[in-house]
Design an enzyme around this catalytic site. Structure first.
Site, PDB file in Angstrom:
ATOM      1  N   GLU A   1       0.829  -1.215   0.000  1.00 22.43           N
ATOM      2  CA  GLU A   1       0.000   0.000   0.000  1.00 22.43           C
ATOM      3  C   GLU A   1       0.858   1.259   0.000  1.00 22.43           C
ATOM      4  O   GLU A   1       0.514   2.252  -0.655  1.00 22.43           O
ATOM      5  CB  GLU A   1      -0.949  -0.001   1.194  1.00 22.43           C
ATOM      6  CG  GLU A   1      -2.071  -1.019   1.088  1.00 22.43           C
ATOM      7  CD  GLU A   1      -2.972  -0.798  -0.116  1.00 22.43           C
ATOM      8  OE1 GLU A   1      -3.058   0.345  -0.604  1.00 22.43           O
ATOM      9  OE2 GLU A   1      -3.591  -1.768  -0.578  1.00 22.43           O
TER      10      GLU A   1
ATOM     11  N   GLY B   1      10.433   6.790  -6.900  1.00 22.01           N
ATOM     12  CA  GLY B   1      10.138   8.187  -6.603  1.00 22.01           C
ATOM     13  C   GLY B   1       9.484   8.365  -5.241  1.00 22.01           C
ATOM     14  O   GLY B   1       9.217   7.406  -4.518  1.00 22.01           O
ATOM     15  N   TYR B   2       9.240   9.628  -4.879  1.00 26.86           N
ATOM     16  CA  TYR B   2       8.611   9.955  -3.591  1.00 26.86           C
ATOM     17  C   TYR B   2       9.308   9.180  -2.471  1.00 26.86           C
ATOM     18  O   TYR B   2       8.709   8.370  -1.760  1.00 26.86           O
ATOM     19  CB  TYR B   2       7.113   9.646  -3.612  1.00 26.86           C
ATOM     20  CG  TYR B   2       6.365  10.401  -4.684  1.00 26.86           C
ATOM     21  CD1 TYR B   2       5.899  11.698  -4.442  1.00 26.86           C
ATOM     22  CD2 TYR B   2       6.142   9.843  -5.940  1.00 26.86           C
ATOM     23  CE1 TYR B   2       5.220  12.406  -5.422  1.00 26.86           C
ATOM     24  CE2 TYR B   2       5.462  10.543  -6.932  1.00 26.86           C
ATOM     25  CZ  TYR B   2       4.998  11.822  -6.659  1.00 26.86           C
ATOM     26  OH  TYR B   2       4.335  12.525  -7.632  1.00 26.86           O
TER      27      TYR B   2
ATOM     28  N   TYR C   1      -6.506   6.459   4.187  1.00 26.58           N
ATOM     29  CA  TYR C   1      -6.669   5.431   3.156  1.00 26.58           C
ATOM     30  C   TYR C   1      -5.823   4.203   3.471  1.00 26.58           C
ATOM     31  O   TYR C   1      -6.319   3.067   3.475  1.00 26.58           O
ATOM     32  CB  TYR C   1      -6.292   5.977   1.771  1.00 26.58           C
ATOM     33  CG  TYR C   1      -6.067   4.856   0.794  1.00 26.58           C
ATOM     34  CD1 TYR C   1      -7.142   4.159   0.264  1.00 26.58           C
ATOM     35  CD2 TYR C   1      -4.780   4.429   0.468  1.00 26.58           C
ATOM     36  CE1 TYR C   1      -6.949   3.074  -0.582  1.00 26.58           C
ATOM     37  CE2 TYR C   1      -4.577   3.355  -0.378  1.00 26.58           C
ATOM     38  CZ  TYR C   1      -5.663   2.682  -0.900  1.00 26.58           C
ATOM     39  OH  TYR C   1      -5.463   1.600  -1.715  1.00 26.58           O
TER      40      TYR C   1
ATOM     41  N   ASP D   1      -9.615   5.718  -1.991  1.00 25.97           N
ATOM     42  CA  ASP D   1      -8.608   6.380  -2.807  1.00 25.97           C
ATOM     43  C   ASP D   1      -9.282   6.963  -4.047  1.00 25.97           C
ATOM     44  O   ASP D   1     -10.517   6.970  -4.159  1.00 25.97           O
ATOM     45  CB  ASP D   1      -7.492   5.404  -3.183  1.00 25.97           C
ATOM     46  CG  ASP D   1      -7.973   4.274  -4.094  1.00 25.97           C
ATOM     47  OD1 ASP D   1      -9.203   4.145  -4.326  1.00 25.97           O
ATOM     48  OD2 ASP D   1      -7.115   3.523  -4.593  1.00 25.97           O
TER      49      ASP D   1
ATOM     50  N   CYS E   1     -17.841   0.367 -19.567  1.00 28.67           N
ATOM     51  CA  CYS E   1     -19.145   0.064 -18.979  1.00 28.67           C
ATOM     52  C   CYS E   1     -19.679  -1.299 -19.404  1.00 28.67           C
ATOM     53  O   CYS E   1     -20.375  -1.973 -18.634  1.00 28.67           O
ATOM     54  CB  CYS E   1     -20.145   1.161 -19.347  1.00 28.67           C
ATOM     55  SG  CYS E   1     -19.715   2.771 -18.651  1.00 28.67           S
TER      56      CYS E   1
END
Length: 353
Positions: free
Chosen positions: A40, A84-85, A123, A141, A203
């Site tokens: 997560e 990243g991050y 979350y 989320d 859909c």
């Protein structure tokens, strides 16, 4: 927000579809609390397909909270390189250290205790609580918000705290007892693979189309309402590959801010020309033997774009330059140093002589 009839049928339609069509993912095959938390955190700001190889390497080298808590920062950042991050990795390690120190190495099956861990928001806490422990906690989320915006035929902004709170309330009210984790993942899967963003929902493949207000009114292409994105800041910089034989210099970025603590080539602000690059290197104490221009490159972060020019700077010697520089081989950069993917265009093996 007026109540919409029929959503009580959502679990009965969604869960059989999920069990038949869900993607096989390693954290689903073995949903231990540790694996769920790692996945997560990785999936914050990262697509599933991109995260998969990182998750498998991470779990192989750091298989539990004790291993992660005691890992060297260089090993941690190297495992995270390219995702990243990087604050996510540091917060994940801090969370592991707290789990070891306060909870005996076992993730607590308590929503409030999960929220108290570094890097764990509403979350992530809800996802771990429901998937790993079967608690009736919503994990809302962007995918889940989009699904409910269409189900409810709502024109609310997905960034609205009130709408997020309302969706969380509805999700928790619909959770079937004993199947909380599957329901959480089924909603995520529906948003990730069928109820797609940017006016592209599939859909015809949706198991809950008969409940969807947007589909009933023919508004699925326009919902959710798209918000204008704030323009990214542009930064110009020159990347200098300072080379002495087979060695290339790296320096460590500051401990705070973008890409904190990672390694990068020497950079200069703006778009200096050849004479300015030569002068800057000489002011660093380097004797330039040859300057070779490299192609321009761009890297896009969430809030900023780097527009880069490049120079390969062949030096007479590595001696006399800033002692904070580390002189590395291509193999060392690949195996030991966490270098942001922003510099990939300049640090490919093909850049070697």
């Amino acid at each position: 927000m007026p109540e919409r009839q029929g959503l009580e049928a959502l679990p009965g339609l969604l869960l059989p579809w999920y069990r038949a069509h869900a993607r096989r993912l390693p954290w689903r095959d073995s949903p231990t609390p540790y694996a769920v938390l790692v996945s997560e955190i990785m999936l914050q700001q990262t697509r599933v397909e991109a995260a998969l190889p990182y998750f498998e390497r991470f779990m192989a080298e750091l298989p539990d909270f004790e291993a992660l808590a005691g890992a060297d920062e260089a090993q941690l950042l190297k495992l995270w390189q390219g995702l990243g991050y990087y604050s996510r990795a540091r917060n994940l390690q801090k969370a592991a250290q707290l789990v070891v120190q306060r909870h005996g190495g076992q993730l607590p099956a308590d929503l409030r205790a999960l929220r108290a861990l570094p890097g764990v928001g509403d979350y992530t806490a809800g996802a771990v609580a429901s998937i790993a422990f079967g608690l009736p906690a919503a994990a809302v989320d962007g995918n889940v918000l989009r699904v409910f915006a269409r189900l409810l035929c709502s024109g609310e902004s997905l960034s609205s705290p009130a709408f997020k709170k309302e969706v969380a309330r509805r999700v928790e009210g619909l959770m079937p007892k004993g199947q909380e984790g599957d329901f959480t993942q089924a909603l995520m899967e529906l948003g990730a693979t069928v109820c797609l963003p940017n006016g592209r929902p599939l859909c015809e493949a949706c198991p809950v189309r008969e409940l969807c207000g947007a589909a009933c009114e023919g508004r699925q292409q326009e919902l959710p309402v798209r918000q204008e994105k704030k323009a990214r800041r542009r930064e110009q910089k020159a990347v200098l590959l300072l080379c002495a034989g087979e060695l290339t210099a790296l320096r460590r970025r500051p401990d705070r801010g973008l890409l904190a603590g990672l390694w990068e080539p020497v950079t200069l602000p703006g778009t200096p020309d050849e004479a300015q690059v030569r002068r800057a290197v000489e002011e660093m104490g380097g004797a330039v033997r040859q300057l070779v221009p490299l192609p321009a490159a761009k890297h896009v972060f969430t809030h900023v774009e780097w527009h880069m020019t490049g120079w390969r700077v062949e030096l007479e010697s590595a001696r006399g330059l800033d002692p904070s520089l580390v002189w590395t081989t291509e193999r060392q950069r690949r195996e030991q140093y966490a270098v942001p993917s922003a510099y990939r265009a300049y640090l490919k093996p093909s850049r070697r002589r």
